[in-house]
Design an enzyme around this catalytic site. Structure first.
Site, short mmCIF file in Angstrom:
data_model
loop_
_atom_site.label_atom_id
_atom_site.label_comp_id
_atom_site.label_asym_id
_atom_site.label_seq_id
_atom_site.Cartn_x
_atom_site.Cartn_y
_atom_site.Cartn_z
CB CYS A 179 -5.49 -3.12 -3.25
SG CYS A 179 -4.35 -2.42 -4.46
CB THR A 180 -5.94 1.29 -0.70
OG1 THR A 180 -6.37 0.41 0.34
CG2 THR A 180 -6.29 2.72 -0.33
#
Length: 310
Positions: A179-180
């Site tokens: 994810c980010t």
């Protein structure tokens, strides 16, 4: 230059409400802006300000229970990427909606950015992007599975519905997620562990750390990475990307989309034009006009101080 610090930490806060005021006061005093979320499971957020002011806030956070070794993803911005400072109390620092999931009790294996390519290059590794669909649309790792979820809380239902197809009957499936900044994939690994999977991995520090540490020539990343501030997207080396933000629907808009007749700066983009009637578009246009007028006067239109009791 503005220092932008993205951070999260799963920790045990018995009384997160008691932590809010001192943290907000310190941020306000130092003119730090952004958003920090506090919950019984820890802290999450992104803040921006001068290097000294950010360091003071981080030093304070590191005094909180379980946060002594807090890690931060740093980047820079030429202008302040946030309009105001918010410190909010939440049930979860990242909303999954699975109350029994505890990343502090059981979580997947952390994989350093420099070791990530070797893992996802393996033919027996299932790679899953745990972000929202609009984030995946502007960039992801080559070959990663896109759950096409609108929000992270949809991930558990998606996995349960697609488990058999996804794992294809593998006896000991190897699943790598990202994810980010690392928080969603870390919680997702805790969820998969609770679902009975053992070989579960996640990208330590998330895409941001990967783009910071892995040279573009060696990268498996394709496109840009959406970020939740006014930079909109970043590229390798955490340079600012080419996407803008539609102020009508808050979705990223590519350079190609900005050539569309449905793109009107501050008003609409191809994704939302058909869902906004004339009255709403007129309202957005007036708001954008006032923002431009305020900017010409050297004032901040959006960033007025609000009575934030959240």
């Amino acid at each position: 230059m503005i220092r932008v610090a993205a951070l999260y930490r799963f920790a045990r806060f018995p009384d997160p409400a008691a932590l809010r005021a001192p943290l907000l006061d310190l941020c306000t005093t130092g003119a730090v802006k952004g958003t920090l979320l506090l919950a019984r499971e820890g802290i999450n957020g992104t803040i921006a300000g001068t290097p000294d002011a950010i360091e003071a806030v981080l030093a304070h956070i590191r005094t909180l229970p379980g946060c002594g070794d807090l890690e931060v993803k740093d980047s820079q911005a030429e202008t302040m990427p946030f309009h105001r400072m918010k410190v909010r109390l939440k049930r979860e620092i990242v909303t999954m909606g699975e109350p029994d999931i505890d990343p502090l009790a059981d979580v997947g294996h952390y994989v350093k950015p420099t070791e990530w390519n070797a893992l996802i290059d393996r033919p027996d590794t299932i790679v899953i992007d745990t972000r929202n669909d609009y984030e995946v649309a502007i960039g992801s790792f080559a070959g990663a599975v896109d759950p096409k979820t609108h929000r992270f809380s949809e991930f558990p239902a998606w996995f349960r519905a697609n488990r058999e197809t996804l794992l294809a009957g593998a006896e000991k499936p190897k699943v790598a997620m990202f994810c980010t900044g690392g928080i969603r994939c870390e919680k997702a690994t805790a969820f998969l562990k609770a679902e009975g999977l053992d070989e579960v991995y996640h990208l330590d520090g998330g895409i941001l750390k990967y783009l910071e540490e892995v040279p573009a020539a060696d990268s498996r990343w394709e496109g840009e990475c959406f970020v939740f501030d006014q930079r909109v997207a970043v590229t390798h080396g955490l340079g600012i990307g080419t996407h803008a933000l539609c102020h009508g629907c808050r979705m990223p808009v590519s350079p190609g989309d900005r050539q569309s007749p449905f793109y009107v700066e501050g008003v609409s983009c191809p994704a939302c034009h058909a869902t906004r009637d004339a009255a709403r578009r007129a309202g957005y246009a007036e708001r954008h006009k006032q923002e431009l007028l305020a900017a010409a006067r050297g004032e901040t239109h959006v960033g007025a101080v609000l009575n934030d009791k959240s």
